[in-house]
Scaffold this motif. Structure first.
Motif, PDB file in Angstrom:
ATOM      1  N   UNK A  70      39.983  69.374 -28.299  1.00 12.08           N
ATOM      2  CA  UNK A  70      39.670  67.986 -27.947  1.00 12.08           C
ATOM      3  C   UNK A  70      39.675  67.663 -26.459  1.00 12.08           C
ATOM      4  N   UNK A  71      39.499  68.651 -25.585  1.00 12.17           N
ATOM      5  CA  UNK A  71      39.315  68.349 -24.164  1.00 12.17           C
ATOM      6  C   UNK A  71      37.990  67.599 -24.003  1.00 12.17           C
ATOM      7  N   UNK A  72      37.940  66.688 -23.026  1.00 13.33           N
ATOM      8  CA  UNK A  72      36.711  65.920 -22.817  1.00 13.33           C
ATOM      9  C   UNK A  72      35.683  66.704 -21.996  1.00 13.33           C
ATOM     10  N   UNK A  73      36.144  67.528 -21.091  1.00  8.78           N
ATOM     11  CA  UNK A  73      35.305  68.464 -20.347  1.00  8.78           C
ATOM     12  C   UNK A  73      36.242  69.420 -19.623  1.00  8.78           C
ATOM     13  N   UNK A  74      35.694  70.550 -19.189  1.00  8.39           N
ATOM     14  CA  UNK A  74      36.511  71.567 -18.526  1.00  8.39           C
ATOM     15  C   UNK A  74      35.808  71.982 -17.237  1.00  8.39           C
ATOM     16  N   UNK A  75      36.531  71.900 -16.112  1.00  8.64           N
ATOM     17  CA  UNK A  75      36.001  72.359 -14.833  1.00  8.64           C
ATOM     18  C   UNK A  75      35.986  73.887 -14.832  1.00  8.64           C
ATOM     19  N   UNK A  76      34.850  74.472 -14.403  1.00  8.37           N
ATOM     20  CA  UNK A  76      34.732  75.933 -14.335  1.00  8.37           C
ATOM     21  C   UNK A  76      34.901  76.455 -12.917  1.00  8.37           C
ATOM     22  N   UNK A  77      34.046  75.985 -12.003  1.00  6.83           N
ATOM     23  CA  UNK A  77      34.063  76.514 -10.641  1.00  6.83           C
ATOM     24  C   UNK A  77      33.090  75.731  -9.780  1.00  6.83           C
ATOM     25  N   UNK A  78      33.026  76.084  -8.493  1.00  7.31           N
ATOM     26  CA  UNK A  78      31.994  75.589  -7.581  1.00  7.31           C
ATOM     27  C   UNK A  78      31.009  76.740  -7.396  1.00  7.31           C
ATOM     28  N   UNK A  79      29.735  76.467  -7.650  1.00  7.38           N
ATOM     29  CA  UNK A  79      28.737  77.539  -7.594  1.00  7.38           C
ATOM     30  C   UNK A  79      28.205  77.750  -6.172  1.00  7.38           C
ATOM     31  N   UNK A  80      27.268  78.677  -6.031  1.00  8.21           N
ATOM     32  CA  UNK A  80      26.730  79.029  -4.718  1.00  8.21           C
ATOM     33  C   UNK A  80      25.911  77.905  -4.101  1.00  8.21           C
ATOM     34  N   UNK A  81      25.493  76.928  -4.896  1.00  4.15           N
ATOM     35  CA  UNK A  81      24.751  75.769  -4.390  1.00  4.15           C
ATOM     36  C   UNK A  81      25.694  74.617  -4.039  1.00  4.15           C
ATOM     37  N   UNK A  82      26.991  74.913  -4.003  1.00  4.06           N
ATOM     38  CA  UNK A  82      28.031  73.928  -3.706  1.00  4.06           C
ATOM     39  C   UNK A  82      28.057  72.793  -4.733  1.00  4.06           C
ATOM     40  N   UNK A  83      27.810  73.148  -5.991  1.00  2.27           N
ATOM     41  CA  UNK A  83      27.888  72.200  -7.092  1.00  2.27           C
ATOM     42  C   UNK A  83      29.123  72.522  -7.924  1.00  2.27           C
ATOM     43  N   UNK A  84      29.847  71.487  -8.338  1.00  2.25           N
ATOM     44  CA  UNK A  84      30.945  71.687  -9.273  1.00  2.25           C
ATOM     45  C   UNK A  84      30.340  71.843 -10.660  1.00  2.25           C
ATOM     46  N   UNK A  85      30.840  72.814 -11.410  1.00  3.36           N
ATOM     47  CA  UNK A  85      30.299  73.104 -12.731  1.00  3.36           C
ATOM     48  C   UNK A  85      31.374  72.829 -13.773  1.00  3.36           C
ATOM     49  N   UNK A  86      30.998  72.043 -14.778  1.00  3.36           N
ATOM     50  CA  UNK A  86      31.885  71.696 -15.883  1.00  3.36           C
ATOM     51  C   UNK A  86      31.228  72.106 -17.190  1.00  3.36           C
ATOM     52  N   UNK A  87      32.038  72.348 -18.218  1.00  4.39           N
ATOM     53  CA  UNK A  87      31.522  72.494 -19.581  1.00  4.39           C
ATOM     54  C   UNK A  87      31.915  71.219 -20.319  1.00  4.39           C
ATOM     55  N   UNK A  88      30.923  70.594 -20.961  1.00  7.03           N
ATOM     56  CA  UNK A  88      31.096  69.313 -21.628  1.00  7.03           C
ATOM     57  C   UNK A  88      30.841  69.485 -23.126  1.00  7.03           C
ATOM     58  N   UNK A  89      31.714  68.933 -23.974  1.00  6.05           N
ATOM     59  CA  UNK A  89      31.510  69.066 -25.409  1.00  6.05           C
ATOM     60  C   UNK A  89      30.436  68.117 -25.938  1.00  6.05           C
TER      61      UNK A  89
END
Length: 109
Positions: free
Chosen positions: A69-88
């Motif tokens: 039941x997490x609302x989203x999970x932060x993964x990393x900052x990619x090479x384009x300087x974007x924060x990447x999350x996984x969203x349910x």
């Protein structure tokens, strides 16, 4: 519904709970098919794109958090300087149907 996803300025790849890619918006199609030269990803495992052990483990751990039941999970900052999350993506009863990556500009340096 696909028009809404196609207007989003970042790639959206919807993946089901078995890690199978079910939908890609126009930006994702461009990113994966034109820039990264993948072909025919719909119906294939997300691990076709994310093959290294660290990525596989990171995604699987994030999905486990979503199942709890997490609302989203932060993964990393990619090479384009974007924060990447996984969203349910959940149905009306809260059951997990799948997930997608969400990108946002990382304004911190």
């Amino acid at each position: 519904m696909s028009y809404i996803l196609d207007s989003y300025p970042y790639p959206v790849v919807f993946v089901d709970c078995d890690h199978i890619i079910r939908h890609m918006n126009k930006k994702a199609n461009y990113h994966y098919y034109q820039e990264r030269r993948y072909r025919d990803l719909i119906g294939k495992s997300v691990f076709t794109c994310h093959q290294n052990v660290e990525s596989v483990e990171m995604i699987k751990a994030a999905v486990e958090k979503l199942k709890n039941h997490a609302s989203e999970v932060f993964l990393h900052v990619n090479v384009r300087n974007e924060r990447v999350y996984i969203v349910p993506v959940r149905d009306e009863s809260g059951r997990l149907l799948g997930y997608f990556e969400r990108f946002e500009m990382n304004l911190q340096k």
